[in-house]
Scaffold this motif. Sequence first.
Motif, PDB file in Angstrom:
ATOM      1  N   GLY A  61       0.788  -1.220   0.000  1.00  0.00           N
ATOM      2  CA  GLY A  61       0.000   0.000   0.000  1.00  0.00           C
ATOM      3  C   GLY A  61       0.822   1.273   0.000  1.00  0.00           C
ATOM      4  O   GLY A  61       0.271   2.364   0.152  1.00  0.00           O
ATOM      5  N   LEU A  62       2.137   1.163  -0.186  1.00  0.00           N
ATOM      6  CA  LEU A  62       2.968   2.357  -0.242  1.00  0.00           C
ATOM      7  C   LEU A  62       2.785   3.027  -1.594  1.00  0.00           C
ATOM      8  O   LEU A  62       2.903   2.375  -2.632  1.00  0.00           O
ATOM      9  CB  LEU A  62       4.437   2.002  -0.030  1.00  0.00           C
ATOM     10  CG  LEU A  62       4.768   1.363   1.312  1.00  0.00           C
ATOM     11  CD1 LEU A  62       6.218   0.903   1.326  1.00  0.00           C
ATOM     12  CD2 LEU A  62       4.501   2.328   2.427  1.00  0.00           C
ATOM     13  N   PRO A  63       2.476   4.323  -1.607  1.00  0.00           N
ATOM     14  CA  PRO A  63       2.218   4.985  -2.894  1.00  0.00           C
ATOM     15  C   PRO A  63       3.475   5.112  -3.739  1.00  0.00           C
ATOM     16  O   PRO A  63       4.541   5.446  -3.241  1.00  0.00           O
ATOM     17  CB  PRO A  63       1.691   6.361  -2.477  1.00  0.00           C
ATOM     18  CG  PRO A  63       2.147   6.565  -1.086  1.00  0.00           C
ATOM     19  CD  PRO A  63       2.319   5.218  -0.467  1.00  0.00           C
ATOM     20  N   ARG A  64       3.332   4.807  -5.019  1.00  0.00           N
ATOM     21  CA  ARG A  64       4.424   4.967  -5.981  1.00  0.00           C
ATOM     22  C   ARG A  64       4.105   6.072  -6.964  1.00  0.00           C
ATOM     23  O   ARG A  64       5.012   6.676  -7.523  1.00  0.00           O
ATOM     24  CB  ARG A  64       4.674   3.661  -6.707  1.00  0.00           C
ATOM     25  CG  ARG A  64       5.110   2.579  -5.727  1.00  0.00           C
ATOM     26  CD  ARG A  64       5.725   1.409  -6.367  1.00  0.00           C
ATOM     27  NE  ARG A  64       6.577   1.755  -7.492  1.00  0.00           N
ATOM     28  CZ  ARG A  64       7.851   1.419  -7.582  1.00  0.00           C
ATOM     29  NH1 ARG A  64       8.416   0.766  -6.605  1.00  0.00           N
ATOM     30  NH2 ARG A  64       8.546   1.714  -8.651  1.00  0.00           N
ATOM     31  N   ALA A  65       2.814   6.326  -7.190  1.00  0.00           N
ATOM     32  CA  ALA A  65       2.378   7.405  -8.075  1.00  0.00           C
ATOM     33  C   ALA A  65       0.985   7.846  -7.636  1.00  0.00           C
ATOM     34  O   ALA A  65       0.177   7.019  -7.223  1.00  0.00           O
ATOM     35  CB  ALA A  65       2.356   6.938  -9.520  1.00  0.00           C
ATOM     36  N   ILE A  66       0.737   9.139  -7.717  1.00  0.00           N
ATOM     37  CA  ILE A  66      -0.568   9.698  -7.352  1.00  0.00           C
ATOM     38  C   ILE A  66      -0.954  10.689  -8.434  1.00  0.00           C
ATOM     39  O   ILE A  66      -0.159  11.546  -8.813  1.00  0.00           O
ATOM     40  CB  ILE A  66      -0.527  10.411  -5.983  1.00  0.00           C
ATOM     41  CG1 ILE A  66      -0.130   9.426  -4.885  1.00  0.00           C
ATOM     42  CG2 ILE A  66      -1.869  11.059  -5.679  1.00  0.00           C
ATOM     43  CD1 ILE A  66       0.131  10.075  -3.549  1.00  0.00           C
ATOM     44  N   SER A  67      -2.172  10.579  -8.912  1.00  0.00           N
ATOM     45  CA  SER A  67      -2.701  11.513  -9.906  1.00  0.00           C
ATOM     46  C   SER A  67      -3.988  12.114  -9.344  1.00  0.00           C
ATOM     47  O   SER A  67      -4.873  11.384  -8.896  1.00  0.00           O
ATOM     48  CB  SER A  67      -2.989  10.765 -11.210  1.00  0.00           C
ATOM     49  OG  SER A  67      -3.657  11.608 -12.117  1.00  0.00           O
ATOM     50  N   VAL A  68      -4.059  13.445  -9.361  1.00  0.00           N
ATOM     51  CA  VAL A  68      -5.228  14.148  -8.814  1.00  0.00           C
ATOM     52  C   VAL A  68      -5.685  15.181  -9.839  1.00  0.00           C
ATOM     53  O   VAL A  68      -4.863  15.968 -10.336  1.00  0.00           O
ATOM     54  CB  VAL A  68      -4.883  14.858  -7.482  1.00  0.00           C
ATOM     55  CG1 VAL A  68      -6.104  15.570  -6.915  1.00  0.00           C
ATOM     56  CG2 VAL A  68      -4.329  13.862  -6.472  1.00  0.00           C
ATOM     57  N   GLU A  69      -6.990  15.184 -10.150  1.00  0.00           N
ATOM     58  CA  GLU A  69      -7.513  16.203 -11.054  1.00  0.00           C
ATOM     59  C   GLU A  69      -7.362  17.574 -10.412  1.00  0.00           C
ATOM     60  O   GLU A  69      -7.481  17.728  -9.195  1.00  0.00           O
ATOM     61  CB  GLU A  69      -8.977  15.918 -11.389  1.00  0.00           C
ATOM     62  CG  GLU A  69      -9.144  14.748 -12.328  1.00  0.00           C
ATOM     63  CD  GLU A  69     -10.578  14.536 -12.752  1.00  0.00           C
ATOM     64  OE1 GLU A  69     -11.473  15.313 -12.335  1.00  0.00           O
ATOM     65  OE2 GLU A  69     -10.812  13.576 -13.497  1.00  0.00           O
TER      66      GLU A  69
END
Length: 124
Positions: free
Chosen positions: A39-47
Amino acid sequence: MASEAVPSSEVASSEFTFPTEFTLASRTGAIVVTTTEQGLPRAISVEREHLRGDPEQLAGEILRLCRQSAARAGIERRAQLKAAGLAPELLALTGLPTAEEVTRQEYIEEQDYETEPDSWLRPI
């Protein structure tokens, strides 16, 4: 409820393959996270419009998606171990979640976390 976790890459082993990354999106698709099995974030995309909102709410949604991604990866890992012939008693000892446990937890989180937008109007 968030969309289905999609393995975004796989690593080959001697007999089985297991994804090394999982991608999960919010219900609206405005937030997309790619995480490790843990569950460790590797990529995050937010509008863009979500970046103008409450930062605590955004962070909460990202963390929720990361937790869900890890739980769904746990379901896949459990299925892989079961297919490899691991005894049910040993599967129980792994601590990996069952599909029913994850579904129940996601339902509870969905009730606790407001996923509806404040307004359906979008800036022009």
